[in-house]
Design an enzyme around this catalytic site. Structure first.
Site, PDB file in Angstrom:
ATOM      1  N   GLU A 183       0.842  -1.298   0.188  1.00  0.00           N
ATOM      2  CA  GLU A 183      -0.113   0.100   0.103  1.00  0.00           C
ATOM      3  C   GLU A 183       0.718   1.241  -0.009  1.00  0.00           C
ATOM      4  O   GLU A 183       0.528   2.281   0.449  1.00  0.00           O
ATOM      5  CB  GLU A 183      -1.176   0.062   1.186  1.00  0.00           C
ATOM      6  CG  GLU A 183      -1.805  -1.299   1.220  1.00  0.00           C
ATOM      7  CD  GLU A 183      -2.349  -1.652   0.167  1.00  0.00           C
ATOM      8  OE1 GLU A 183      -2.902  -0.698  -0.405  1.00  0.00           O
ATOM      9  OE2 GLU A 183      -3.064  -2.650   0.086  1.00  0.00           O
ATOM     10  N   GLY A 184       2.016   1.346  -0.752  1.00  0.00           N
ATOM     11  CA  GLY A 184       2.761   2.401  -0.832  1.00  0.00           C
ATOM     12  C   GLY A 184       3.980   2.076   0.170  1.00  0.00           C
ATOM     13  O   GLY A 184       3.817   2.061   1.377  1.00  0.00           O
TER      14      GLY A 184
END
Length: 338
Positions: A183-184
């Site tokens: 997620e990043g």
């Protein structure tokens, strides 16, 4: 590397047909609603794996007999003492426990802000919404970094046994590692924090955060029973504020300065957030003790918090010193020299 039950794969979309969902040119905004929730969930995942790893390490340390206490046998009738008697094993377990319990409180505090976004009080809802934007990259990156760190400590407590599949330590370590990428990646979370979340609405969220901590420390600064917690929080907040001012003065003129400082800034923020959580937990525990409770839960909570304040929170100073060196030392070497 880990997550062996997860069907991780690459999907190719060449020559595929797509359909527009929602309003044209608003897809990125819609995606981030989903992504921000996923980031909070990933922070919780990293913390949860660390928590499980810590519990496994405690169980192993209680049962593993090896050596004798430096101050004399604690299990004189047995062939050896448990490794719980050794200060360095205690260091690893207390570090894990302090991060896990502080992280649990931080996660619950953030969940409360998520609920308060829906308050009928407009000012309260705005404050909570500001906090959610500011805190999300911190919770995701800091808790996954430290969840992996705790899993690594748990592996070390297990010693060579941790490298066998008879114990769960190796699986926890493998599983925790991807949360720092999900997620990043955590470096992207740090850039999001300093590049987007800090300056949003003229810095309103971070200024509100500072004011809340200032009010809290002012209210409880005279309470001698929890003075180390309040003093530690006030000092961490001061360092975070100093780091914020450095970014404002140096990040705009050279964006590489902001990029170079971002991860250390996020870690100062994470330490300050956990210091705030530990101060609140210490106050609550001390209140129960003062009311006559003899439940060891409260004394143990304060003892764990003392470890955080005395042995972990000082790391904020090191992160601040590194942050202030700026980008020069990172960017001076030509790429081919690597």
């Amino acid at each position: 590397m880990g997550i062996h039950g997860n069907a991780t794969c690459v999907m190719a979309y060449e020559n595929a047909k797509g359909w527009l969902v929602g309003t044209e040119n608003k897809g990125m905004a819609a995606m981030f609603v989903m992504m921000n929730e996923a980031r909070l969930g990933t922070g919780l995942q990293g913390l949860s794996i660390g928590s499980a790893a810590y519990q496994a390490a405690v169980e192993f340390a209680r049962e593993r007999l090896q050596g004798r206490s430096l101050t004399g046998p604690k299990n004189p009738d047995g062939p050896a003492d448990s490794i719980m008697v050794h200060p360095d094993v205690r260091r690893m377990l207390l570090e894990a426990k302090a991060f896990v319990e502080g992280g649990q409180a931080f996660t619950l505090w953030t969940a409360l802000q998520a609920d308060l976004q829906h308050s009928n009080d407009e000012a309260e809802a705005q404050k909570a919404n500001d906090y959610m934007g500011l805190i999300t990259p911190v919770l995701k990156a800091y808790l996954t970094d430290k969840g992996f760190h705790v899993a690594s400590l748990a592996m070390q407590v297990h010693g060579g046994s941790g490298y066998t599949e008879h114990f769960p330590a190796s699986q926890y370590l493998r599983d925790a590692r991807i949360t720092m990428i999900y997620e990043g990646a955590n470096g992207i979370q740090a850039l999001d924090l300093v590049g987007r979340k800090l300056p949003a609405n003229g810095g309103r969220a971070i200024m509100t955060w500072f004011a809340e901590i200032d009010a809290f420390t002012a209210e409880h600064g005279g309470d001698e029973t929890v003075k180390p917690f309040i003093d530690g929080l006030a000092d961490a907040k001061k360092k975070l504020q100093e780091a914020t001012m450095w970014l404002m003065q140096n990040g705009m003129q050279n964006p590489d300065n902001a990029g170079a400082a971002s991860t250390d800034y996020l870690h100062i923020f994470g330490l300050t957030a956990l210091a705030y959580m530990w101060s609140q937990m210490a106050l609550a525990a001390q209140k129960q003790i003062d009311a006559g409770s003899t439940d060891p839960f409260y004394a143990n909570k304060i003892a764990t918090g003392r470890y955080f304040v005395e042995r972990i929170l000082p790391d904020a100073g090191a992160h601040l010193a590194k942050l202030k060196t700026g980008a020069d030392v990172l960017m001076a070497m030509p790429a081919e020299a690597f």
